[in-house]
Every structure is written in structure tokens, then in C-alpha cells.
Design a protein around this motif. Structure first.
Motif, PDB file in Angstrom:
ATOM      1  N   VAL A  34      37.336  46.272  40.133  1.00 45.29           N
ATOM      2  CA  VAL A  34      37.107  44.810  40.951  1.00 45.29           C
ATOM      3  C   VAL A  34      36.021  44.120  39.793  1.00 45.29           C
ATOM      4  CG1 VAL A  34      37.406  42.652  42.711  1.00 45.29           C
ATOM      5  CG2 VAL A  34      38.413  44.785  43.303  1.00 45.29           C
ATOM      6  N   THR A  35      36.468  42.858  38.822  1.00 42.62           N
ATOM      7  CA  THR A  35      35.751  42.338  38.620  1.00 42.62           C
ATOM      8  C   THR A  35      35.914  40.714  38.809  1.00 42.62           C
ATOM      9  OG1 THR A  35      37.742  42.167  36.713  1.00 42.62           O
ATOM     10  CG2 THR A  35      35.537  43.810  36.537  1.00 42.62           C
ATOM     11  N   SER A  37      35.722  36.191  37.707  1.00 40.55           N
ATOM     12  CA  SER A  37      35.884  35.910  36.923  1.00 40.55           C
ATOM     13  C   SER A  37      35.490  35.866  34.856  1.00 40.55           C
ATOM     14  CB  SER A  37      36.766  34.012  36.915  1.00 40.55           C
ATOM     15  OG  SER A  37      34.524  34.081  36.953  1.00 40.55           O
ATOM     16  N   GLN A 161      48.331  35.479  45.517  1.00 39.13           N
ATOM     17  CA  GLN A 161      47.285  35.971  44.494  1.00 39.13           C
ATOM     18  C   GLN A 161      45.743  35.366  43.894  1.00 39.13           C
ATOM     19  OE1 GLN A 161      47.547  38.962  43.866  1.00 39.13           O
ATOM     20  NE2 GLN A 161      48.902  39.484  44.655  1.00 39.13           N
ATOM     21  N   SER A 164      41.592  33.846  47.196  1.00 37.34           N
ATOM     22  CA  SER A 164      41.834  34.465  48.471  1.00 37.34           C
ATOM     23  C   SER A 164      41.392  34.711  49.278  1.00 37.34           C
ATOM     24  CB  SER A 164      41.182  35.754  47.226  1.00 37.34           C
ATOM     25  OG  SER A 164      39.471  34.857  47.016  1.00 37.34           O
ATOM     26  N   SER A 187      45.069  39.890  48.201  1.00 39.69           N
ATOM     27  CA  SER A 187      45.116  39.545  45.896  1.00 39.69           C
ATOM     28  C   SER A 187      44.700  40.512  45.490  1.00 39.69           C
ATOM     29  CB  SER A 187      43.834  38.191  46.126  1.00 39.69           C
ATOM     30  OG  SER A 187      44.673  38.515  44.405  1.00 39.69           O
ATOM     31  N   GLU A 188      45.533  41.140  44.510  1.00 42.57           N
ATOM     32  CA  GLU A 188      45.617  42.233  44.028  1.00 42.57           C
ATOM     33  C   GLU A 188      44.190  42.401  43.162  1.00 42.57           C
ATOM     34  OE1 GLU A 188      47.918  45.268  40.169  1.00 42.57           O
ATOM     35  OE2 GLU A 188      48.277  43.585  41.676  1.00 42.57           O
ATOM     36  N   ASN A 189      43.424  40.964  42.706  1.00 40.72           N
ATOM     37  CA  ASN A 189      42.494  41.089  41.518  1.00 40.72           C
ATOM     38  C   ASN A 189      41.654  40.291  42.406  1.00 40.72           C
ATOM     39  OD1 ASN A 189      44.126  42.174  39.862  1.00 40.72           O
ATOM     40  ND2 ASN A 189      44.417  39.762  38.281  1.00 40.72           N
ATOM     41  N   SER A 190      41.381  40.349  43.395  1.00 44.23           N
ATOM     42  CA  SER A 190      40.237  39.342  43.679  1.00 44.23           C
ATOM     43  C   SER A 190      40.356  39.956  45.955  1.00 44.23           C
ATOM     44  CB  SER A 190      40.666  37.732  44.178  1.00 44.23           C
ATOM     45  OG  SER A 190      40.918  37.238  42.957  1.00 44.23           O
ATOM     46  N   ARG A 217      47.972  48.063  44.154  1.00 41.45           N
ATOM     47  CA  ARG A 217      48.557  46.785  43.409  1.00 41.45           C
ATOM     48  C   ARG A 217      49.730  46.389  44.240  1.00 41.45           C
ATOM     49  NH1 ARG A 217      45.366  47.191  39.265  1.00 41.45           N
ATOM     50  NH2 ARG A 217      44.479  49.202  39.109  1.00 41.45           N
TER      51      ARG A 217
END
Length: 299
Positions: A34-35, A37, A161, A164, A187-190, A217
Motif C-alpha cells: 500500500v502506497t 498518493s 474506492q 477510504s 478500498s483496494e488502493n487505500s 483485490r
């Protein structure tokens, strides 16, 4: 002799799933990066599998009887307790939301404050929604005819998404406020604010299994939930157009209630009651009043 500095190593947080009131790692052993922004590494989040999704449904079904059978007032007290605990960990969530969504500290703080207020808002609705959507019905005969809302059961929730934390709570709180239990895909990215929310729920009197939080995912986890025969409804808030169509087709197999994705310009706006009524059934009861006598009394 040179002076020795008293340095210490930073203790990195291990994020875990929240299933059945416990904090398991994914049964697959997988994680994903997880990164923030700007692409900087924040943490490794567990990447849930189909087995994790099935385990979460089992936990949600087990918890449904007790949660739906609790009084609406008691559910309101518990949701308010969640808001209290969030208030105590406000600084942590300000940092996590800021990193997840690329917000400055003041804007992230405003998002967290709105999220806490959203919990309080839904806590106040738990014992009022029945009066709004239920009540007595006029009938042509000597009968009482009463309609009352009941929870639909286990609800799979695909969290938004792009939002978050506030978006997550805006789709989760109405589900459990009305007596349903939930399996949430973060949320997949956050996913980090959602996984931290699981820690809050575990210490907020929310019975284990009422809320289950999965990360990974979205498409991979959502597919088995949409097809699961023991999931009664699904909120597709976090699905894109293509995925939403696939999940809606899968959900039709056992006639799940489906809440299609709806564009939301501002998650901080007053949400109304639509997300509560989306996952309620209506039970109608008839009861004879008795025959009217000469005095005009029914008894």
C-alpha cells in the motif's frame, strides 16, 4: 570516548483482517504493498482470498441473530460508542486518511470529523427508522394492519474506492444500524483506514461478526460474495461499471438485493435514509379488532 546515542527502532504496524471479532492474516499468506498518493510505501496489507470471504460470511451469519434481535435503542448505543472510540483515536485516522487520499492535515481532519459525525447520525436513526417506514395501514374491515421493517440479513459491502474512510462509513453504518451484519471489502488502493476501523469496532461493544473487514483485490473478493448463497444483499458502491454488471448477474442466482453504484459528489453531505431502507424488508401483520357491538365498542 564518544557519547552513545539512545536510538530505537520504529515499531511498524502489522495490518490484519477483521473477521468474526478476531484479527487473522489472510489464509493465503499473501500481502500487497500500500502506497501513499506519491507512491511512497506505507504498509503491507493482507490480500484476502475466496476462503477469507467465505469465512467472513460464516461469521456474519452467526452474528445476525443476536444483532438483529437486539433492541434498536441498544444498537444506537453501540454505534455511538464507536464514535466515542474514533474520537479518541482521531489523530491516528487523520494521519492515515491524509496519507491514503493525499490530503493536508486540515482537510484530513475535516474528513475524519465528518466520519465521526456520520456514526453519531446513524446511531440516532436506529430507533427512529421504524416509525418513518413502518406504521398502521388503513384497511376496509375490522382489522389492525401494521407494517414494520426488518433487516434483510448478511450484506456484502464494496467500499468506495476514492473515499477510504468517510465513504466507507457512509455505506457501512446504515447497514448495521438497521440490524444487518456486513462483510466489507475495503478500498483496494487505500485499505488502511478500514483495517484500523476494525480495531475500533473490536473495542466498541460491537459483537464479533457484525462487521467483517477484508482487504485485497476488490474484483477477486467480490465475485465469491456476489455468488454466495448465504449473502442476502450487496452494495456495489466500490465497483466500476464492468465489475458491477458481472456482480449483479452473479447476485441474481439467489435473488440478492442489489444496490447499484451511485455517483456521489460529496460524501460529507447529509445522506438521507435511502441506504438504510435499501436493506430492509417489510413485515405486515393483520389482527382482528373484534365485532362492533351496539355500543360501538370493538370489545
Amino acid at each position: 570516548m564518544s557519547e552513545r546515542t539512545n536510538e530505537r527502532l520504529t515499531v511498524f504496524k502489522t495490518y490484519k483482517l477483521y473477521v468474526g471479532g478476531k484479527f487473522p492474516r489472510s489464509e493465503s499468506g499473501r500481502v500487497y504493498e500500500v502506497t501513499d498518493s506519491k507512491g511512497n510505501w506505507l504498509a503491507n496489507a493482507p490480500q484476502s482470498s475466496r476462503k477469507d470471504a467465505r469465512d467472513a460470511v460464516v461469521a456474519a451469519r452467526k452474528a445476525f441473530g443476536g444483532w438483529s434481535g437486539a433492541t434498536a435503542y441498544n444498537r444506537g448505543q453501540i454505534l455511538y460508542r464507536v464514535a466515542e472510540m474514533l474520537e479518541g483515536r482521531r489523530d491516528q485516522f487523520v494521519r492515515e486518511v491524509g496519507e491514503a487520499e493525499g490530503l493536508g492535515k486540515s482537510k484530513a481532519a475535516a474528513v475524519v470529523d465528518a466520519t465521526i459525525d456520520r456514526w453519531v447520525w446513524y446511531a440516532g436513526w436506529t430507533d427512529k427508522i421504524a416509525q418513518v417506514v413502518g406504521g398502521g395501514n388503513p384497511v376496509a374491515g375490522p382489522y389492525f394492519n401494521l407494517s414494520s421493517p426488518e433487516p434483510t440479513g448478511v450484506v456484502a459491502v464494496l467500499a468506495p474506492q476514492e473515499s477510504s474512510f468517510l465513504g466507507l462509513v457512509s455505506v457501512l453504518a446504515p447497514v448495521i444500524a438497521t440490524g444487518n451484519t456486513a462483510v466489507v471489502i475495503a478500498s483496494e488502493n487505500s485499505p488502511l483506514p478500514a483495517l484500523s476501523l476494525g480495531e475500533v469496532l473490536a473495542t466498541s461493544d460491537v459483537p464479533g461478526g457484525v462487521v467483517n473487514v477484508l482487504s485485497g483485490r476488490t474484483a477477486e473478493i467480490a465475485a465469491p460474495l456476489a455468488a454466495h448463497q448465504d449473502v442476502n444483499a450487496i452494495d456495489l458502491a466500490g465497483a466500476d461499471e464492468v465489475l458491477a454488471k458481472e456482480l449483479e448477474i452473479a447476485a441474481a442466482d439467489n435473488l440478492k438485493r442489489v444496490l447499484r453504484p451511485q455517483p456521489v459528489d460529496d460524501w460529507s453531505a447529509t445522506p438521507g435514509i435511502d441506504r438504510m431502507t435499501a436493506f430492509l424488508e417489510t413485515k405486515t401483520v393483520w389482527h382482528p379488532t373484534g365485532s362492533l357491538g351496539a355500543s360501538g365498542s370493538a370489545y
